[in-house]
Structure formats: C-alpha cells, structure tokens
Design an enzyme around this catalytic site. Structure first.
Site, PDB file in Angstrom:
ATOM      1  N   THR A   9      -1.729   0.461  -9.479  1.00 35.09           N
ATOM      2  CA  THR A   9      -2.146   1.386  -8.424  1.00 35.09           C
ATOM      3  C   THR A   9      -1.302   1.236  -7.165  1.00 35.09           C
ATOM      4  O   THR A   9      -0.606   0.243  -6.971  1.00 35.09           O
ATOM      5  CB  THR A   9      -3.625   1.154  -8.053  1.00 35.09           C
ATOM      6  OG1 THR A   9      -3.776  -0.144  -7.483  1.00 35.09           O
ATOM      7  CG2 THR A   9      -4.527   1.297  -9.269  1.00 35.09           C
ATOM      8  N   ASP A  10      -1.428   2.237  -6.300  1.00 34.54           N
ATOM      9  CA  ASP A  10      -0.781   2.164  -4.991  1.00 34.54           C
ATOM     10  C   ASP A  10      -1.799   1.627  -3.978  1.00 34.54           C
ATOM     11  O   ASP A  10      -2.889   1.205  -4.359  1.00 34.54           O
ATOM     12  CB  ASP A  10      -0.229   3.534  -4.589  1.00 34.54           C
ATOM     13  CG  ASP A  10      -1.295   4.616  -4.515  1.00 34.54           C
ATOM     14  OD1 ASP A  10      -2.509   4.301  -4.387  1.00 34.54           O
ATOM     15  OD2 ASP A  10      -0.924   5.801  -4.570  1.00 34.54           O
ATOM     16  N   MET A  11      -1.459   1.666  -2.708  1.00 32.55           N
ATOM     17  CA  MET A  11      -2.351   1.094  -1.685  1.00 32.55           C
ATOM     18  C   MET A  11      -3.665   1.861  -1.541  1.00 32.55           C
ATOM     19  O   MET A  11      -4.616   1.349  -0.967  1.00 32.55           O
ATOM     20  CB  MET A  11      -1.634   1.019  -0.341  1.00 32.55           C
ATOM     21  CG  MET A  11      -0.557  -0.059  -0.332  1.00 32.55           C
ATOM     22  SD  MET A  11       0.214  -0.297   1.271  1.00 32.55           S
ATOM     23  CE  MET A  11      -1.177  -0.913   2.210  1.00 32.55           C
ATOM     24  N   MET A  12      -3.720   3.075  -2.078  1.00 31.99           N
ATOM     25  CA  MET A  12      -4.961   3.860  -2.025  1.00 31.99           C
ATOM     26  C   MET A  12      -5.830   3.609  -3.246  1.00 31.99           C
ATOM     27  O   MET A  12      -6.877   4.231  -3.400  1.00 31.99           O
ATOM     28  CB  MET A  12      -4.623   5.355  -1.910  1.00 31.99           C
ATOM     29  CG  MET A  12      -3.876   5.698  -0.633  1.00 31.99           C
ATOM     30  SD  MET A  12      -3.428   7.447  -0.526  1.00 31.99           S
ATOM     31  CE  MET A  12      -2.192   7.566  -1.797  1.00 31.99           C
TER      32      MET A  12
ATOM     33  N   ILE B 219      -4.949   4.394  -6.293  1.00 32.04           N
ATOM     34  CA  ILE B 219      -4.693   5.460  -7.267  1.00 32.04           C
ATOM     35  C   ILE B 219      -3.541   5.039  -8.173  1.00 32.04           C
ATOM     36  O   ILE B 219      -2.527   4.502  -7.710  1.00 32.04           O
ATOM     37  CB  ILE B 219      -4.372   6.784  -6.542  1.00 32.04           C
ATOM     38  CG1 ILE B 219      -5.615   7.241  -5.768  1.00 32.04           C
ATOM     39  CG2 ILE B 219      -3.903   7.853  -7.526  1.00 32.04           C
ATOM     40  CD1 ILE B 219      -5.398   8.454  -4.897  1.00 32.04           C
TER      41      ILE B 219
END
Length: 134
Positions: A15-18, A20
């Site tokens: 995932t990314d920092m969000m 997602i």
C-alpha cells in the site's frame, strides 16, 4: 471451463501512505490466481517448467473499479473460458466481500525454454481436456 478461487490478505508493503494498494501490486495477485488455477487442475507451474514448457506473458490488462486497502481480504476469481491452442487467455475478477475491485486478463504464449513458440504438449492438453469436454 476452468475456474479457481483463492484469497490473499493485503500486506502493508503493498500500500501507499493512504493505505491503498499500489496499482502494480495487482500483477502478483494475478500470478497467484493463475498458478493456483493450474495447480488445482494437475498442472503445477514447477512441473510445467520442469517438462520444458514456458508460459510468458504476452499481454496484461487491468481495469480498476474500487481501491483495495491495507488488511483487506481480496478474493481472486480466475477463469480459463476457452480451450487454448497457441495462446492461453486467462480472465480475473478481484473482489472484497463481493464488491468488485478490478477485472483483468492475461494472455500467455506456449514456448520452449529456448524461446520458440510451440503448441501445448500432450500432458498440458490432457489435463485441460478433462475440463473442456463437449
């Protein structure tokens, strides 16, 4: 028709920092679905390659519908709808609790280890013939 269903748990690293899932991380999930479908039908990838058959990807397409997120359980529905001849086409649906996250498809060539196209060998055809009987 051949069908398989398997699940994966989204890892933090995907995932990314969000929270997602990064779009490229769907491709390994397709591989999980594909290898499980083949294994369940008597064609483990390790054996396929040991017997001199390679299945390189010729084409991949992914349509993203909804985001997968950290710690989701993603279900990978994998299907081979038509009996392969020189190429094998595989369709995928990725869902979370029945919600469609993505659809995808891959096309693979049958090749020898030295990169020459080939027809599927007898052991491969025989395994699939059981599922594609008229």
């Amino acid at each position: 028709m051949l069908e398989s269903v398997t699940t994966i748990q989204v890892r933090y690293a995907e995932t990314d920092m969000m929270g997602i899932v990064y779009h490229a991380n769907y491709l390994p999930w397709l591989e999980i679905g594909r290898t499980e479908l083949l294994r369940e039908n008597g064609l483990p990838y390790k054996e396929i390659e040991a017997r001199g058959l390679m299945l390189p990807v010729l084409d991949v397409s992914v349509q993203y519908k909804r985001p997968a997120k950290y710690d989701d359980t993603v279900t990978i529905h994998t299907r081979i709808a038509e009996k392969p001849f020189l190429k094998i086409k595989i369709a995928y649906q990725l869902t979370r609790d029945g919600e469609l996250l993505a659809t995808a498809s891959t096309t693979h060539a049958f090749m020898t280890p030295d990169g020459r196209p080939t027809k599927p060998p007898a052991f491969f055809r025989e395994a699939l013939d059981k599922k594609f009987t008229p």
